[in-house]
Design a protein around this motif. Structure first.
Motif, PDB file in Angstrom:
ATOM      1  N   ASN A   1      33.010  36.853  36.590  1.00 47.81           N
ATOM      2  CA  ASN A   1      32.130  38.016  36.563  1.00 47.81           C
ATOM      3  C   ASN A   1      32.885  39.322  36.351  1.00 47.81           C
ATOM      4  N   LEU A   2      34.171  39.347  36.715  1.00 47.54           N
ATOM      5  CA  LEU A   2      34.989  40.556  36.585  1.00 47.54           C
ATOM      6  C   LEU A   2      35.975  40.378  35.441  1.00 47.54           C
ATOM      7  N   SER A   3      36.144  41.426  34.657  1.00 49.37           N
ATOM      8  CA  SER A   3      37.212  41.391  33.663  1.00 49.37           C
ATOM      9  C   SER A   3      38.536  41.667  34.357  1.00 49.37           C
TER      10      SER A   3
ATOM     11  N   GLY B   1      40.125  37.628  36.252  1.00 51.82           N
ATOM     12  CA  GLY B   1      39.537  38.786  36.927  1.00 51.82           C
ATOM     13  C   GLY B   1      38.983  38.450  38.296  1.00 51.82           C
ATOM     14  N   ASP B   2      38.275  37.319  38.410  1.00 52.77           N
ATOM     15  CA  ASP B   2      37.725  36.914  39.709  1.00 52.77           C
ATOM     16  C   ASP B   2      38.831  36.601  40.706  1.00 52.77           C
TER      17      ASP B   2
ATOM     18  N   GLN C   1      39.040  45.447  35.058  1.00 53.19           N
ATOM     19  CA  GLN C   1      38.180  45.964  36.120  1.00 53.19           C
ATOM     20  C   GLN C   1      38.728  45.575  37.494  1.00 53.19           C
ATOM     21  N   ALA C   2      39.146  44.333  37.637  1.00 53.82           N
ATOM     22  CA  ALA C   2      39.719  43.876  38.906  1.00 53.82           C
ATOM     23  C   ALA C   2      41.026  44.589  39.201  1.00 53.82           C
TER      24      ALA C   2
ATOM     25  N   LEU D   1      40.432  47.908  40.832  1.00 57.53           N
ATOM     26  CA  LEU D   1      40.150  47.731  42.267  1.00 57.53           C
ATOM     27  C   LEU D   1      41.446  47.492  43.041  1.00 57.53           C
TER      28      LEU D   1
ATOM     29  N   GLY E   1      40.049  39.908  41.965  1.00 57.86           N
ATOM     30  CA  GLY E   1      39.052  40.497  42.859  1.00 57.86           C
ATOM     31  C   GLY E   1      39.035  39.838  44.228  1.00 57.86           C
TER      32      GLY E   1
END
Length: 341
Positions: free
Chosen positions: A220-222, A188-189, A225-226, A229, A192
């Motif tokens: 910090n990001l799943s 995820g990071d 979720q990323a 974005l 992102g």
């Protein structure tokens, strides 16, 4: 004859960046013709009967004849103005390879990438070495594209920002090693960080190629979720799951054990689908090579219509000659001055 031929071939491509400077060429001649010469002011003895002396009538002092020093000064002025006009030679127009694509490679460096379950030319190599061998060719083929490199493990790092210098990206990928970003996997990071870099670029072909052999275990990001974005920023993500189904062992053990049990294919498939990309499964070096060939087809290199005429600056030649002649003129004046009593 050869010099004349070379000069004639250069003249059609001769140009000036500041041609208006050539309008100053006649300036010294205009000053010489329009402004009267200064008369030296000297003390003199008053002679009351000077007018009664049998002398010729007073006439205006003639201008001095043109001397070699005056000609040398004129040549120096012409050379300086030519240098100020910034002469250059324009070569033949050449087409620039422009695609407008911005491609980031995110490479997993977690500990599992050291697993030696891939075969290359009959010998076992680990997953990262396999990616290096195949991805390097893909990078070298992206002429005209901006390519960047993200390395991730427990944390994600921007190793190379988007650049046209694909040779540097190739070198830094070759220097990457397993574990330098941590033992875990922050998918995820990494996504992102890629979105943060790509959203700075003009809208168009913003591409992320994500290579991993596991599931998201840090950051910090799943991944989803990323991915949201990335989809909102117009980033297309191609995901590559790396690793053989069974671990390759030397004879007589043969192949045994499940090698890619940690690979989260469902998440990688969803990441690609939400951003308009595709998921690929690389179980061998041959699979990985075919995947990159497919990516080359899907993200082709297009030649743009931008033209460039290479320019070679020439101002240093007249400037150097002007300095040389100025030195000769200074030496001549010093010699004349030294000869006077």
């Amino acid at each position: 004859m050869t010099f004349i031929t070379v000069l004639a071939s250069w003249l059609p491509g001769l140009s000036f960046h500041r041609p208006w400077c050539l309008l100053l060429l006649p300036l010294p001649w205009l000053v010489y013709r329009l402004i009267p010469m200064a008369r030296p002011v000297q003390q003199a003895i008053l002679v009351p009967f000077y007018a009664d002396l049998p002398l010729e009538s007073t006439r205006a002092a003639p201008r001095p004849a043109v001397s070699g020093r005056w000609l040398l000064t004129t040549v120096i002025w012409l050379l300086l103005m030519t240098a100020a006009a910034a002469p250059c030679h324009l070569g033949p127009p050449a087409q620039l390879p422009m695609t407008g694509r911005d491609t980031l490679l995110a490479v997993d460096l977690s500990d599992s990438m050291a697993t030696e379950d891939m075969l290359f030319q009959g010998r076992r190599i680990n997953r990262l070495e396999t990616i290096k061998r195949v991805a390097s060719r893909f990078i070298d083929n992206r002429k005209g594209d901006r390519v960047g490199l993200i390395l991730f493990g427990t944390q994600a790092y921007l190793q190379t920002p988007l650049t046209l210098d694909t040779a540097t990206v190739h070198t830094l990928l070759d220097e990457a090693s397993v574990g330098i970003a941590g033992p875990q996997t922050a998918i995820g990071d990494a996504i992102g960080l890629a979105v943060r870099q790509l959203r700075k670029r003009p809208a168009g072909h913003r591409v992320l190629i994500l290579l991993t052999d596991g599931a998201n275990t840090a950051g910090n990001l799943s991944p989803l979720q990323a991915t949201e974005l990335a989809a909102s920023a117009g980033v297309t993500i191609y995901t590559l799951g790396v690793g053989a189904d069974t671990q390759a062992l030397p004879p007589p053990a043969g192949y045994r054990g499940q090698s890619s049990a940690d690979l989260d294919e469902d998440t990688l498939i969803r990441i690609a689908a939400l951003t308009g990309g595709r998921y690929f499964r690389a179980r061998s070096t041959r699979d990985l090579t075919e995947i990159y060939q497919t990516l080359d087809t899907m993200e082709p290199i297009e030649l743009g219509k931008d033209m460039l005429r290479p320019s070679q600056q020439l101002f240093h030649w007249p400037l150097a000659l002007a300095f040389f002649l100025s030195g000769l003129l200074a030496l001549h004046c010093m010699a004349v001055q030294a000869m006077r009593p």
